[in-house]
Every structure is written in structure tokens, then in C-alpha cells.
Design a protein around this motif. Sequence first.
Motif, PDB file in Angstrom:
ATOM      1  N   GLU A  98       1.025   6.831  25.183  1.00  0.00           N
ATOM      2  CA  GLU A  98      -0.304   6.441  25.649  1.00  0.00           C
ATOM      3  C   GLU A  98      -1.285   6.317  24.483  1.00  0.00           C
ATOM      4  N   MET A  99      -1.094   7.153  23.460  1.00  0.00           N
ATOM      5  CA  MET A  99      -1.977   7.135  22.292  1.00  0.00           C
ATOM      6  C   MET A  99      -1.524   6.130  21.241  1.00  0.00           C
ATOM      7  N   GLY A 100      -0.461   5.391  21.545  1.00  0.00           N
ATOM      8  CA  GLY A 100       0.031   4.395  20.605  1.00  0.00           C
ATOM      9  C   GLY A 100       0.898   4.978  19.501  1.00  0.00           C
ATOM     10  N   LEU A 101       1.465   6.174  19.735  1.00  0.00           N
ATOM     11  CA  LEU A 101       2.303   6.830  18.735  1.00  0.00           C
ATOM     12  C   LEU A 101       3.761   6.791  19.180  1.00  0.00           C
ATOM     13  N   LYS A 102       4.650   6.652  18.230  1.00  0.00           N
ATOM     14  CA  LYS A 102       6.075   6.630  18.532  1.00  0.00           C
ATOM     15  C   LYS A 102       6.700   7.959  18.148  1.00  0.00           C
ATOM     16  N   VAL A 103       7.462   8.543  19.069  1.00  0.00           N
ATOM     17  CA  VAL A 103       8.235   9.752  18.774  1.00  0.00           C
ATOM     18  C   VAL A 103       9.528   9.300  18.103  1.00  0.00           C
ATOM     19  N   VAL A 104       9.651   9.557  16.818  1.00  0.00           N
ATOM     20  CA  VAL A 104      10.800   9.057  16.049  1.00  0.00           C
ATOM     21  C   VAL A 104      11.889  10.106  15.890  1.00  0.00           C
ATOM     22  N   GLY A 105      11.650  11.308  16.421  1.00  0.00           N
ATOM     23  CA  GLY A 105      12.672  12.329  16.316  1.00  0.00           C
ATOM     24  C   GLY A 105      12.390  13.514  17.215  1.00  0.00           C
ATOM     25  N   LYS A 106      13.470  14.106  17.726  1.00  0.00           N
ATOM     26  CA  LYS A 106      13.386  15.361  18.472  1.00  0.00           C
ATOM     27  C   LYS A 106      14.458  16.285  17.907  1.00  0.00           C
ATOM     28  N   VAL A 107      14.015  17.457  17.468  1.00  0.00           N
ATOM     29  CA  VAL A 107      14.917  18.394  16.800  1.00  0.00           C
ATOM     30  C   VAL A 107      15.024  19.657  17.643  1.00  0.00           C
ATOM     31  N   ARG A 108      16.242  20.084  17.891  1.00  0.00           N
ATOM     32  CA  ARG A 108      16.479  21.241  18.747  1.00  0.00           C
ATOM     33  C   ARG A 108      16.157  22.563  18.042  1.00  0.00           C
ATOM     34  N   TYR A 109      16.028  23.606  18.837  1.00  0.00           N
ATOM     35  CA  TYR A 109      15.920  24.957  18.275  1.00  0.00           C
ATOM     36  C   TYR A 109      17.315  25.413  17.879  1.00  0.00           C
ATOM     37  N   ASP A 110      17.427  25.981  16.688  1.00  0.00           N
ATOM     38  CA  ASP A 110      18.727  26.452  16.211  1.00  0.00           C
ATOM     39  C   ASP A 110      18.504  27.621  15.262  1.00  0.00           C
ATOM     40  N   PRO A 111      19.170  28.765  15.486  1.00  0.00           N
ATOM     41  CA  PRO A 111      19.051  29.904  14.569  1.00  0.00           C
ATOM     42  C   PRO A 111      19.450  29.558  13.132  1.00  0.00           C
ATOM     43  N   ALA A 112      20.179  28.461  12.960  1.00  0.00           N
ATOM     44  CA  ALA A 112      20.581  28.053  11.610  1.00  0.00           C
ATOM     45  C   ALA A 112      19.378  27.745  10.732  1.00  0.00           C
ATOM     46  N   VAL A 113      18.259  27.358  11.354  1.00  0.00           N
ATOM     47  CA  VAL A 113      17.040  27.079  10.577  1.00  0.00           C
ATOM     48  C   VAL A 113      16.555  28.348   9.894  1.00  0.00           C
ATOM     49  N   THR A 114      16.517  29.443  10.644  1.00  0.00           N
ATOM     50  CA  THR A 114      16.096  30.725  10.067  1.00  0.00           C
ATOM     51  C   THR A 114      17.101  31.212   9.026  1.00  0.00           C
ATOM     52  N   LYS A 115      18.367  31.052   9.323  1.00  0.00           N
ATOM     53  CA  LYS A 115      19.396  31.471   8.368  1.00  0.00           C
ATOM     54  C   LYS A 115      19.298  30.677   7.064  1.00  0.00           C
ATOM     55  N   ALA A 116      18.997  29.396   7.183  1.00  0.00           N
ATOM     56  CA  ALA A 116      18.822  28.566   5.986  1.00  0.00           C
ATOM     57  C   ALA A 116      17.650  29.066   5.144  1.00  0.00           C
ATOM     58  N   GLN A 117      16.552  29.445   5.816  1.00  0.00           N
ATOM     59  CA  GLN A 117      15.396  29.968   5.084  1.00  0.00           C
ATOM     60  C   GLN A 117      15.752  31.248   4.343  1.00  0.00           C
ATOM     61  N   ILE A 118      16.510  32.116   5.001  1.00  0.00           N
ATOM     62  CA  ILE A 118      16.926  33.369   4.361  1.00  0.00           C
ATOM     63  C   ILE A 118      17.770  33.088   3.126  1.00  0.00           C
ATOM     64  N   MET A 119      18.591  32.043   3.199  1.00  0.00           N
ATOM     65  CA  MET A 119      19.455  31.666   2.082  1.00  0.00           C
ATOM     66  C   MET A 119      18.724  30.804   1.055  1.00  0.00           C
ATOM     67  N   ARG A 120      17.417  30.539   1.293  1.00  0.00           N
ATOM     68  CA  ARG A 120      16.608  29.707   0.389  1.00  0.00           C
ATOM     69  C   ARG A 120      17.224  28.322   0.210  1.00  0.00           C
ATOM     70  N   THR A 121      17.526  27.708   1.322  1.00  0.00           N
ATOM     71  CA  THR A 121      18.081  26.367   1.287  1.00  0.00           C
ATOM     72  C   THR A 121      17.548  25.586   2.479  1.00  0.00           C
ATOM     73  N   SER A 122      17.653  24.283   2.434  1.00  0.00           N
ATOM     74  CA  SER A 122      17.193  23.461   3.557  1.00  0.00           C
ATOM     75  C   SER A 122      18.249  23.450   4.657  1.00  0.00           C
ATOM     76  N   VAL A 123      17.841  23.028   5.836  1.00  0.00           N
ATOM     77  CA  VAL A 123      18.750  23.021   6.975  1.00  0.00           C
ATOM     78  C   VAL A 123      19.936  22.101   6.729  1.00  0.00           C
ATOM     79  N   VAL A 124      19.688  20.909   6.199  1.00  0.00           N
ATOM     80  CA  VAL A 124      20.782  19.949   5.995  1.00  0.00           C
ATOM     81  C   VAL A 124      21.713  20.385   4.869  1.00  0.00           C
ATOM     82  N   GLU A 125      21.236  21.231   3.966  1.00  0.00           N
ATOM     83  CA  GLU A 125      22.118  21.781   2.931  1.00  0.00           C
ATOM     84  C   GLU A 125      22.940  22.942   3.476  1.00  0.00           C
ATOM     85  N   TYR A 126      22.379  23.641   4.466  1.00  0.00           N
ATOM     86  CA  TYR A 126      23.022  24.854   4.975  1.00  0.00           C
ATOM     87  C   TYR A 126      24.087  24.558   6.025  1.00  0.00           C
TER      88      TYR A 126
END
Length: 296
Positions: free
Chosen positions: A247-275
Amino acid sequence: MKELVVISGKGGTGKTSIVASFSSLAERKVLADCDVDAADLWLILEPHILRREPFLGGKRAQVIEEKCTSCGKCQEVCRFDAISSTASLGDQGKEIYRVDPIACEGCGVCVYFCPEEAIDFRDQVNGEWFISETRNGPMVHAKLGIAEENSGKLVTLVRKEANRLAEERGLDLVIIDGSPGIGCPVIASITGASLVLVVTEPTLSGQHDLERVSQLTAHFGIQTVVCINKYDLNPGMAAQMEGRAEEMGLKVVGKVRYDPAVTKAQIMRTSVVEYTGGKVAEEIKALWRHIVYALG
């Protein structure tokens, strides 16, 4: 040269985690952490600092006691109540005036009205900025001092240095981790950018934040797209937000799920796609492909 700015309506939406993943996926880029009030991209990318410079973002007044005649004019004109006098007399038998460095806003009114030119008005170090190398490429970042201001000015400096570094090295993309909200640091982050990615969450406050941020980017005429992070925590709200975005003229270009791997990646000091190579990583990669297409 293109500039991609990733922002959010509030902190904690996953903005920096997505930027860290983009840093792994993008080629020929410079990274810029413009969330100078709470910079944390460095925690993931572990930069090796090549250059460190002080940030002179404002001025502070200081009374020169030997020149002061205790007329009290400075205290009279200071609207921030930053100047006070001591009850005791100094060595020269006169009342002593002091400037509270925390209360002083650096406006310079006391300097202008002092009849004896007895107030020193010098540059104040408000923080530091850095040029670093990371495993995913060069990065410009900064750290604002405790209780210091002028973060918008520091953001502008970081962006300027990132663009200079990109030109110097022949790189064609600057990825900016912007500040949350809609205030001065955000405005300094997005003005003149090629594309803004708004990262939001499937909550009612997330929808309100998305609306506020989109109004800001529309005001500056900046192309804006949306990512709904942790969409699966509330699929119904995510669908509602996607409809509101359209309605506001914006396109949703991505939807990313919740995943504990995101937190684990942060603990390992790495990005999600690297982890991980799991579904959350695939969704971030798909988001990046959409961003590349939008950037042209």
C-alpha cells in the motif's frame, strides 16, 4: 558507485546480522558502520585497524581565570545553566566562574558576550573513527564517546571516508550499517543513497516503525525495499505487513526465518552465511540477489 544502506525502526531487528552476511556475499565493496552510537559490526568482522583518528565534533567553553573579571555575564546568558560561580574567592580576591563540561552544549553564546574575552572555546574530542581491514574487505567505522553528541556529523564523516576508500581502491559498492530510528544519524546515513533496505519484525510496533521509516525515505526520494526478519514467529502479522508495505509502494524483497543459528554465529564471531548453509542462510542469499537486482 552505489550505496546500500540497511536501517531499521528500532534496535535489535537483525539489521547488523544481515549486513554481516551481505559483507560475505558482496564483491568489490567497502563496509561502513554508521551506527556510531552503538557500533557492533566489528564484533562479527574482527577488524584489523590500519588508521585511527580523533573525531572533533563540537566545542566546549572554559573560563580563563586570569582574564576573568567576575562580571557574571557568561552565567547570565547561558540558557543551559552550565556556568556557575564558587562561593569562595580566588587568589586575586574575585569570584571564580566554572563551566560544567557535561552541561555545556558548545553554543558559544558566553564567548560572544564576554566583555573581557576570558572564555576559551576549543575543539572537543567526541570520539574516534577508524579505517580497518576485515576478512570480508575494508571497513570504515567509528565510536562515539560516552554521553557525547554530534553523531550525525560522525556518520557523515564515516560515509565520506568509505566513499573515498572505495574510489581509491576502485571498488563500486558501499554497504552501510545505518542507525535505528528516524533521527539525525539515520538521516545522515541515507541522504543521497542508491538504495535503502528496511529490516523489520512481524509485530505491531514493527509495522508502525516501518511506516515511520518509509515516510522518511520517501521524503528524501530514496528507493526503499523491505525485509521482514523472523517472519515465522508471527506469519499472520508478517502477511499483514507485506500488504501494508505494498500500500505504501514498498516491495518486500525478502523474508528471513527465526533460527538459533543466528545467535550461534554471533557467538562464533561470524556471519550467518559463513556459519551455516541451512534455510536461514539460503533466505539471506535470496534477499541479497534481490538487492543486487534492485541496485542495478
